[in-house]
Design a protein around this motif. Sequence first.
Motif, PDB file in Angstrom:
ATOM      1  N   LYS A 125       2.783  -6.594 -10.482  1.00  0.00           N
ATOM      2  CA  LYS A 125       1.921  -6.844 -11.463  1.00  0.00           C
ATOM      3  C   LYS A 125       1.105  -5.278 -11.309  1.00  0.00           C
ATOM      4  CE  LYS A 125       1.729 -11.804 -11.916  1.00  0.00           C
ATOM      5  NZ  LYS A 125       0.575 -12.981 -11.871  1.00  0.00           N
ATOM      6  N   PHE A 126       0.503  -5.174 -10.038  1.00  0.00           N
ATOM      7  CA  PHE A 126      -0.393  -4.013 -10.078  1.00  0.00           C
ATOM      8  C   PHE A 126       0.311  -2.847 -10.348  1.00  0.00           C
ATOM      9  CE2 PHE A 126      -2.798  -0.867  -7.689  1.00  0.00           C
ATOM     10  CZ  PHE A 126      -4.048  -1.133  -7.764  1.00  0.00           C
ATOM     11  N   LEU A 127       1.472  -2.728 -10.036  1.00  0.00           N
ATOM     12  CA  LEU A 127       2.171  -1.343 -10.370  1.00  0.00           C
ATOM     13  C   LEU A 127       2.351  -1.227 -11.781  1.00  0.00           C
ATOM     14  CD1 LEU A 127       3.738   1.197  -9.499  1.00  0.00           C
ATOM     15  CD2 LEU A 127       5.793  -0.375  -9.773  1.00  0.00           C
ATOM     16  N   LYS A 128       2.642  -2.264 -12.525  1.00  0.00           N
ATOM     17  CA  LYS A 128       2.832  -2.333 -14.009  1.00  0.00           C
ATOM     18  C   LYS A 128       1.516  -2.129 -14.865  1.00  0.00           C
ATOM     19  CE  LYS A 128       5.407  -5.443 -16.066  1.00  0.00           C
ATOM     20  NZ  LYS A 128       5.787  -6.781 -16.546  1.00  0.00           N
ATOM     21  N   SER A 129       0.235  -2.545 -14.154  1.00  0.00           N
ATOM     22  CA  SER A 129      -0.773  -2.554 -14.976  1.00  0.00           C
ATOM     23  C   SER A 129      -1.570  -0.969 -14.682  1.00  0.00           C
ATOM     24  CB  SER A 129      -1.864  -3.582 -14.717  1.00  0.00           C
ATOM     25  OG  SER A 129      -1.966  -3.453 -13.212  1.00  0.00           O
ATOM     26  N   HIS A 130      -1.495  -0.624 -13.499  1.00  0.00           N
ATOM     27  CA  HIS A 130      -1.832   0.579 -12.958  1.00  0.00           C
ATOM     28  C   HIS A 130      -1.280   2.174 -12.975  1.00  0.00           C
ATOM     29  CE1 HIS A 130      -4.777  -2.191 -11.317  1.00  0.00           C
ATOM     30  NE2 HIS A 130      -5.649  -1.181 -11.313  1.00  0.00           N
ATOM     31  N   TYR A 131       0.308   1.854 -13.271  1.00  0.00           N
ATOM     32  CA  TYR A 131       1.085   2.840 -13.247  1.00  0.00           C
ATOM     33  C   TYR A 131       2.191   2.520 -14.194  1.00  0.00           C
ATOM     34  CZ  TYR A 131      -1.161   4.678  -9.196  1.00  0.00           C
ATOM     35  OH  TYR A 131      -2.441   4.814  -8.394  1.00  0.00           O
ATOM     36  N   PRO A 132       1.807   2.201 -15.495  1.00  0.00           N
ATOM     37  CA  PRO A 132       2.720   1.885 -16.556  1.00  0.00           C
ATOM     38  C   PRO A 132       3.947   2.786 -16.881  1.00  0.00           C
ATOM     39  CG  PRO A 132       1.199   2.594 -17.824  1.00  0.00           C
ATOM     40  CD  PRO A 132       0.596   2.609 -16.016  1.00  0.00           C
ATOM     41  N   GLU A 133       3.824   3.997 -16.291  1.00  0.00           N
ATOM     42  CA  GLU A 133       5.121   4.902 -16.438  1.00  0.00           C
ATOM     43  C   GLU A 133       6.031   4.771 -15.448  1.00  0.00           C
ATOM     44  OE1 GLU A 133       2.322   7.022 -13.720  1.00  0.00           O
ATOM     45  OE2 GLU A 133       2.178   5.801 -15.386  1.00  0.00           O
ATOM     46  N   LYS A 134       5.584   4.116 -14.378  1.00  0.00           N
ATOM     47  CA  LYS A 134       6.578   3.589 -13.227  1.00  0.00           C
ATOM     48  C   LYS A 134       7.386   2.478 -13.628  1.00  0.00           C
ATOM     49  CE  LYS A 134       5.002   7.200 -10.959  1.00  0.00           C
ATOM     50  NZ  LYS A 134       5.663   8.617 -11.002  1.00  0.00           N
ATOM     51  N   ARG A 135       8.435   2.312 -12.991  1.00  0.00           N
ATOM     52  CA  ARG A 135       9.584   0.971 -12.878  1.00  0.00           C
ATOM     53  C   ARG A 135       9.885   0.510 -11.844  1.00  0.00           C
ATOM     54  NH1 ARG A 135       7.811   1.865 -17.299  1.00  0.00           N
ATOM     55  NH2 ARG A 135       8.709   2.212 -19.355  1.00  0.00           N
ATOM     56  N   LEU A 136      10.098  -0.786 -11.690  1.00  0.00           N
ATOM     57  CA  LEU A 136      10.350  -1.421 -10.433  1.00  0.00           C
ATOM     58  C   LEU A 136      11.758  -2.291 -10.707  1.00  0.00           C
ATOM     59  CD1 LEU A 136       7.799  -2.807  -7.894  1.00  0.00           C
ATOM     60  CD2 LEU A 136       9.719  -4.347  -8.910  1.00  0.00           C
ATOM     61  N   VAL A 137      12.388  -2.087  -9.549  1.00  0.00           N
ATOM     62  CA  VAL A 137      13.603  -3.004  -9.607  1.00  0.00           C
ATOM     63  C   VAL A 137      13.475  -3.977  -8.159  1.00  0.00           C
ATOM     64  CG1 VAL A 137      16.168  -3.185  -9.267  1.00  0.00           C
ATOM     65  CG2 VAL A 137      15.135  -1.365 -10.482  1.00  0.00           C
ATOM     66  N   LEU A 189       0.872  -1.233   0.187  1.00  0.00           N
ATOM     67  CA  LEU A 189       0.045   0.073  -0.047  1.00  0.00           C
ATOM     68  C   LEU A 189       0.916   1.220   0.085  1.00  0.00           C
ATOM     69  CD1 LEU A 189      -2.879  -0.820   2.381  1.00  0.00           C
ATOM     70  CD2 LEU A 189      -3.112  -0.711  -0.050  1.00  0.00           C
ATOM     71  N   SER A 190       1.983   1.269   0.656  1.00  0.00           N
ATOM     72  CA  SER A 190       2.929   2.362   0.824  1.00  0.00           C
ATOM     73  C   SER A 190       3.406   2.683  -0.711  1.00  0.00           C
ATOM     74  CB  SER A 190       4.029   1.796   1.621  1.00  0.00           C
ATOM     75  OG  SER A 190       3.638   2.056   2.796  1.00  0.00           O
ATOM     76  N   LEU A 191       3.743   1.651  -1.265  1.00  0.00           N
ATOM     77  CA  LEU A 191       4.358   1.735  -2.693  1.00  0.00           C
ATOM     78  C   LEU A 191       3.420   2.159  -3.614  1.00  0.00           C
ATOM     79  CD1 LEU A 191       6.656  -0.782  -4.456  1.00  0.00           C
ATOM     80  CD2 LEU A 191       4.706   0.281  -5.732  1.00  0.00           C
ATOM     81  N   PHE A 192       1.917   1.662  -3.449  1.00  0.00           N
ATOM     82  CA  PHE A 192       1.035   2.077  -4.556  1.00  0.00           C
ATOM     83  C   PHE A 192       0.466   3.604  -4.093  1.00  0.00           C
ATOM     84  CE2 PHE A 192      -0.805  -2.494  -4.370  1.00  0.00           C
ATOM     85  CZ  PHE A 192       0.286  -2.672  -5.343  1.00  0.00           C
ATOM     86  N   ALA A 193       0.523   4.030  -2.923  1.00  0.00           N
ATOM     87  CA  ALA A 193       0.055   5.431  -2.388  1.00  0.00           C
ATOM     88  C   ALA A 193       1.161   6.396  -2.968  1.00  0.00           C
ATOM     89  CB  ALA A 193       0.213   5.746  -0.961  1.00  0.00           C
ATOM     90  N   ASP A 194       2.500   5.881  -2.926  1.00  0.00           N
ATOM     91  CA  ASP A 194       3.948   6.727  -3.656  1.00  0.00           C
ATOM     92  C   ASP A 194       3.526   6.785  -5.047  1.00  0.00           C
ATOM     93  OD1 ASP A 194       4.290   7.529  -1.006  1.00  0.00           O
ATOM     94  OD2 ASP A 194       6.074   6.136  -1.107  1.00  0.00           O
ATOM     95  N   ALA A 195       3.044   5.743  -5.530  1.00  0.00           N
ATOM     96  CA  ALA A 195       2.830   5.768  -7.290  1.00  0.00           C
ATOM     97  C   ALA A 195       1.651   6.916  -7.596  1.00  0.00           C
ATOM     98  CB  ALA A 195       2.643   4.347  -7.563  1.00  0.00           C
TER      99      ALA A 195
END
Length: 221
Positions: free
Chosen positions: A150-162, A122-128
Amino acid sequence: MSELQVEEPKKIRAALYVDGFNLYYPLCKLGANHYKWLDLWKLGKRVAEDRSHTLVSVTYCTAYRKDLDAKRRHQAYVQALESANVKCILGHYIATKSDPCHNCGDVYDSFSEKQSDINLALSLFADAKDDTFDWAYLLTADSDQTATAKFLKSHYPEKRLVTVAPPGQEISTNIANEADGKRRLNVEDIKSCLFPPIILRDGDLPIRCPREYEPPRPAAA
């Protein structure tokens, strides 16, 4: 004639998200208790600078154990992290009853940590949502966090994750399949990012490393 202004390259903002217990147990396995006195802001900078990213935030999700000595050490560590501008989010433990013993029939209390994994996601999603970062660094080997990637990629495609694996742990293949990069921590990463034994604070009492986390003293000559 006015001089041409050269526009500075845009800084790529990085944020580190740490699964506290998923990092703690691999640190225990390194066999050096002083590695637990780890400055997560320094660690985040070290990892982000691999890709020339600028660290803007660190979030640490954990819970205090019921054992009073462990809680005391953990509270000191959280104080140290907060002094370094790390956001600490606490879950909790719940008591559950074991199944009756087959031999004697006794029932025992056991404690399960709750909320850290969901607090991390939830912290990651809120910051995105708030556009805090461009790249998220997710420090965990828990494959349950594949859903986070998966959620980050589908809802915030401009963001990247390592995906970042704790020392001595393999990178989660499931998370890596959804991520844009991967990084394994090693002992040198940990050794170079420790807090000092005493953390001085303006206008407040210093924070002292718990005795159990002090580095080993050099052997007498």
